[in-house]
Scaffold this motif. Structure first.
Motif, PDB file in Angstrom:
ATOM      1  N   GLU A  32      51.398   0.919   6.821  1.00  0.00           N
ATOM      2  CA  GLU A  32      51.523   0.892   8.240  1.00  0.00           C
ATOM      3  C   GLU A  32      50.254   1.562   8.930  1.00  0.00           C
ATOM      4  O   GLU A  32      49.271   1.744   8.134  1.00  0.00           O
ATOM      5  N   GLU A  33      50.342   1.264  10.113  1.00  0.00           N
ATOM      6  CA  GLU A  33      49.309   1.960  10.965  1.00  0.00           C
ATOM      7  C   GLU A  33      49.845   3.387  11.542  1.00  0.00           C
ATOM      8  O   GLU A  33      51.117   3.520  11.664  1.00  0.00           O
ATOM      9  N   ARG A  52      38.151  13.956  12.179  1.00  0.00           N
ATOM     10  CA  ARG A  52      36.683  14.003  11.554  1.00  0.00           C
ATOM     11  C   ARG A  52      36.713  13.166  10.443  1.00  0.00           C
ATOM     12  O   ARG A  52      35.958  11.974  10.175  1.00  0.00           O
ATOM     13  N   HIS A  53      37.990  13.261   9.484  1.00  0.00           N
ATOM     14  CA  HIS A  53      37.980  12.302   8.601  1.00  0.00           C
ATOM     15  C   HIS A  53      38.187  10.882   8.843  1.00  0.00           C
ATOM     16  O   HIS A  53      37.733   9.868   8.074  1.00  0.00           O
ATOM     17  N   VAL A  54      39.194  10.722   9.853  1.00  0.00           N
ATOM     18  CA  VAL A  54      39.151   9.356  10.276  1.00  0.00           C
ATOM     19  C   VAL A  54      38.234   8.587  10.814  1.00  0.00           C
ATOM     20  O   VAL A  54      37.958   7.275  10.399  1.00  0.00           O
ATOM     21  N   LEU A  63      38.689   1.637   8.122  1.00  0.00           N
ATOM     22  CA  LEU A  63      39.797   1.625   9.196  1.00  0.00           C
ATOM     23  C   LEU A  63      39.446   1.162  10.357  1.00  0.00           C
ATOM     24  O   LEU A  63      38.276   1.035  10.911  1.00  0.00           O
ATOM     25  N   SER A  64      40.344   0.442  10.921  1.00  0.00           N
ATOM     26  CA  SER A  64      40.305   0.128  12.215  1.00  0.00           C
ATOM     27  C   SER A  64      41.204   0.729  13.188  1.00  0.00           C
ATOM     28  O   SER A  64      42.204   1.498  12.829  1.00  0.00           O
ATOM     29  N   ALA A  65      40.675   0.812  14.648  1.00  0.00           N
ATOM     30  CA  ALA A  65      41.527   1.581  15.478  1.00  0.00           C
ATOM     31  C   ALA A  65      41.831   0.780  16.808  1.00  0.00           C
ATOM     32  O   ALA A  65      41.038  -0.323  17.298  1.00  0.00           O
ATOM     33  N   VAL A  66      43.161   0.951  17.568  1.00  0.00           N
ATOM     34  CA  VAL A  66      43.562   0.393  18.393  1.00  0.00           C
ATOM     35  C   VAL A  66      44.069   1.485  19.537  1.00  0.00           C
ATOM     36  O   VAL A  66      45.197   2.231  19.090  1.00  0.00           O
ATOM     37  N   VAL A  72      45.813   6.280  19.683  1.00  0.00           N
ATOM     38  CA  VAL A  72      44.995   5.578  19.037  1.00  0.00           C
ATOM     39  C   VAL A  72      45.527   5.249  17.602  1.00  0.00           C
ATOM     40  O   VAL A  72      45.956   6.288  17.125  1.00  0.00           O
ATOM     41  N   TYR A  73      45.907   4.048  17.354  1.00  0.00           N
ATOM     42  CA  TYR A  73      46.487   3.886  16.057  1.00  0.00           C
ATOM     43  C   TYR A  73      45.454   3.116  14.848  1.00  0.00           C
ATOM     44  O   TYR A  73      44.836   2.365  15.306  1.00  0.00           O
ATOM     45  N   HIS A  74      45.575   4.042  13.943  1.00  0.00           N
ATOM     46  CA  HIS A  74      44.393   3.757  12.762  1.00  0.00           C
ATOM     47  C   HIS A  74      45.295   2.846  11.659  1.00  0.00           C
ATOM     48  O   HIS A  74      46.394   3.132  11.328  1.00  0.00           O
ATOM     49  N   ARG A  75      44.525   1.908  11.113  1.00  0.00           N
ATOM     50  CA  ARG A  75      45.082   0.949  10.242  1.00  0.00           C
ATOM     51  C   ARG A  75      43.934   0.696   9.135  1.00  0.00           C
ATOM     52  O   ARG A  75      42.771   0.520   9.628  1.00  0.00           O
TER      53      ARG A  75
END
Length: 133
Positions: A32-33, A52-54, A63-66, A72-75
């Motif tokens: 999942e994101e 900070r960790h993300v 990770l990518s972020a949208v 903000v969704y991280h995947r």
């Protein structure tokens, strides 16, 4: 299509922290994101720490972020063979104390709160909600 130049040492430095392993393992286990507030409620860690960790995981190319509105969704970055193998290795790590399984269980419960497949409610763990999303 653009090429990504990721240095192996940066990947392993990014995964040299137990919390970052938990984030990557959670996303690998679930496929999942997640927005930051969902990670806070799932990992039971403060927002400032997870943020900070993300960022470290994003900078390492894991990770990518949208961004959607205030969320903000991280995947995990997928489709790159060596990263896919790395995620498989993370998933095969032992879970003797059950921490990974508990993270996934909390995440699955938290995902039930989404509206139309998206987080819209912010951090739900009251002691971690200080500072908001």
């Amino acid at each position: 299509m653009h090429s990504i130049n990721i240095k192996p040492q940066e990947i392993f430095q990014a995964l040299a922290d137990p919390t970052r392993i938990r984030i990557a393992r959670l996303l690998a286990d679930t496929g999942e994101e997640a927005c930051l507030c969902e990670l806070v409620d799932s990992l039971l860690e403060p927002q400032y720490k997870l943020s900070r960790h993300v960022k470290v995981l994003r900078q390492a190319g894991l990770l990518s972020a949208v961004k959607e509105g205030r969320w903000v969704y991280h995947r995990l970055v997928e489709g790159i063979p060596y990263l896919d193998r790395l995620y498989e290795a993370l998933q095969s790590l032992p879970d003797a104390d059950g921490d990974f399984a508990r993270d996934v269980e909390r995440f699955r419960q938290r995902m039930c709160l989404r509206e139309d497949g998206r987080c819209r409610i912010g951090i739900q763990t009251s002691e971690l909600a200080a500072g908001g999303e």
